[in-house]
Design an enzyme around this catalytic site. Structure first.
Site, PDB file in Angstrom:
ATOM      1  N   LYS A 194       0.873  -1.028  -0.104  1.00 58.62           N
ATOM      2  CA  LYS A 194       0.057  -0.050   0.008  1.00 58.62           C
ATOM      3  C   LYS A 194       0.860   1.221  -0.112  1.00 58.62           C
ATOM      4  CE  LYS A 194      -2.320  -0.349   3.580  1.00 58.62           C
ATOM      5  NZ  LYS A 194      -2.971   0.127   4.745  1.00 58.62           N
ATOM      6  N   ARG A 269     -11.974   2.249   9.204  1.00 56.14           N
ATOM      7  CA  ARG A 269     -11.894   0.982   9.378  1.00 56.14           C
ATOM      8  C   ARG A 269     -13.095   0.190  10.045  1.00 56.14           C
ATOM      9  NH1 ARG A 269      -5.979   0.889  10.761  1.00 56.14           N
ATOM     10  NH2 ARG A 269      -5.430  -0.705   8.947  1.00 56.14           N
ATOM     11  N   ARG A 308      10.334  -9.626   4.945  1.00 56.93           N
ATOM     12  CA  ARG A 308      10.349  -8.279   5.202  1.00 56.93           C
ATOM     13  C   ARG A 308      11.173  -8.410   6.674  1.00 56.93           C
ATOM     14  NH1 ARG A 308       5.434  -4.242   4.752  1.00 56.93           N
ATOM     15  NH2 ARG A 308       4.883  -4.796   6.825  1.00 56.93           N
ATOM     16  N   ARG A 314      11.010  -5.663  12.279  1.00 58.35           N
ATOM     17  CA  ARG A 314       9.784  -5.345  12.852  1.00 58.35           C
ATOM     18  C   ARG A 314       9.302  -6.575  13.278  1.00 58.35           C
ATOM     19  NH1 ARG A 314       5.579  -1.904   8.929  1.00 58.35           N
ATOM     20  NH2 ARG A 314       4.362  -2.981  10.648  1.00 58.35           N
ATOM     21  N   ARG A 326      -2.730 -10.808  11.804  1.00 54.12           N
ATOM     22  CA  ARG A 326      -3.004  -9.363  11.332  1.00 54.12           C
ATOM     23  C   ARG A 326      -3.928  -9.423  10.121  1.00 54.12           C
ATOM     24  NH1 ARG A 326       2.711  -7.575  10.782  1.00 54.12           N
ATOM     25  NH2 ARG A 326       2.024  -6.016   9.263  1.00 54.12           N
TER      26      ARG A 326
END
Ligand code: IMP
Ligand code: MG
Length: 370
Positions: A194, A269, A308, A314, A326
């Protein structure tokens, strides 16, 4: 409720109730000033019929009422032809004449009225207008009574028309400023790319990218009033109320008032948020044109995110169970929003697997169709 007359959209501007209050004030002021003098109220057709009717019904003392009409009077174009007066048959010598106008815009009509009454030998000529656009008025004639000053925007209703329509409406509506904005809600599961795509799109379409997460971090970091308010909820472990987020978004939208449009990312959301965003855009005379969701197969997402995680460090990108959760949360949210925007024919799913360029092309195709 926005209304459509011919090709144009109008939004509610002055309610029947507020118009009534303005008329009452004018009646009071004029009745007080005229005392026992019996006036002749002269309405200028067509627009003033409703105003004159309501006005004289409220007028507390005996009065005469008549109408005149100026030819070359229809449509929106301010006429440059010479206007002819129709309907003034009675002798007004020595009388107090009060012109009742629905609206004074450029003042051209008023100029014509003055020209015509110059030869009538009236005792006094008073001008009363329900609506007045000070920014448009470029004459020097005194306006003795003004119901309501309004901005220089075209209005309809309560006698006023757009190409013949709208005169019958009890409320007044204002022309929606046609802002050619393209506002997109960009949605996609974690790992869908995104951020990358938003960067391309904002360049290509000259849009402003508003990521709610970034806006929050910015406001908190800069200790703005809204940031502090948001933080007080977060510190208590509570969700930031939608209104606080909307207020922050509002500030961002206003900061970029001349933008060609916005890409909203991370918001809405929930249904309530989607509704609040619609209201926000509506208050700016604009709208959300579409929600675009990047579709990427779960297994590919998991693979991308784990990869990633190897380099980004992360924490939420390194545990497969966390990643899958998620993604699950994303689908629950999308389902709600997909329904919300589908109902308005504004939901567009785009295949998010392939090269960055390919995906940008697919997104652009979707945006160009909005
Ligand atoms: P003027 O520019 O003051 O001469 O106004 C001319 C006429 O244009 C008014 O009497 C109305 O009939 C029309 N007009 C001006 N502004 C508006 C508006 O906002 N809506 C509808 N009619 C208007
Ligand atoms: Mg008029």
């Amino acid at each position: 409720m926005v209304i459509k007359l011919h090709d144009l959209y109008f939004k509610p501007f002055i309610s029947e109730h507020d118009i009534d209050e303005a008329v009452k004030h004018m009646v009071d002021a004029i009745a007080t000033d005229l005392g026992d003098e019996m006036p002749v109220f002269v309405g200028i057709l067509n627009g003033s019929f409703m105003f004159v009717s309501d006005f004289v019904k409220k007028y507390p003392k005996p009065c005469e009422v008549t109408f005149i009409k100026l030819a070359s009077y229809e449509g929106v174009k301010s006429s440059e032809d010479i206007q002819r007066l129709i309907g003034l048959t009675q002798d007004l010598t020595g009388r107090t004449v009060v012109i009742l106008e629905d609206i004074i815009d450029s003042g051209n009509t008023l100029e014509e009225v003055h020209r015509i009454f110059k030869n009538e030998n009236v005792k006094q000529l008073l001008i009363a207008t329900l609506f007045y656009k000070p920014e448009a008025y470029d004459k020097d004639f005194k306006l003795h009574y003004i119901g309501k000053e309004i901005p220089n925007k075209f209005i309809v209703g309560y006698g006023l028309d757009y190409k013949g329509l709208g005169r019958d409406l009890p409320d007044v509506y204002q022309l929606k400023t046609t802002q050619h904005m393209t506002n997109i809600v960009l949605f996609g599961p974690p790992g869908a790319g995104k951020g990358t795509q938003a960067n391309f799109l904002k360049e290509k379409y000259d849009l402003v990218h508003i990521s709610t997460g970034d806006v929050f971090r910015y406001n908190i970091k800069n200790e703005t009033a809204l940031g502090m308010l948001a933080k007080s909820y977060m510190d208590k472990g509570e969700l930031v109320p939608d209104q606080v987020t909307i207020d922050m978004l509002n500030k961002e939208v206003e900061k970029n008032a001349d933008a060609k449009g916005f890409i909203f990312d991370g918001f809405p959301r929930t249904n309530a948020q989607a509704k609040a965003l619609d209201e926000l855009m509506d208050s700016k005379d604009s709208q959300i044109n579409g929600m675009i969701a990047l579709n990427v197969d779960d297994e590919i997402l998991v693979e991308r995110l784990l990869k990633r995680g190897e380099t980004s460090g992360r924490a939420d990108d390194s545990d497969e169970a966390v990643i899958r959760n998620r993604i699950k949360v994303y689908y629950e949210e999308t389902a709600i929003l997909q329904e919300y925007y589908s109902k308005q024919n504004k939901f567009f799913g785009v295949d998010g697997v392939g090269s960055i360029e390919d995906i940008t092309v697919r997104l652009s195709t979707a945006i160009d169709k909005l």
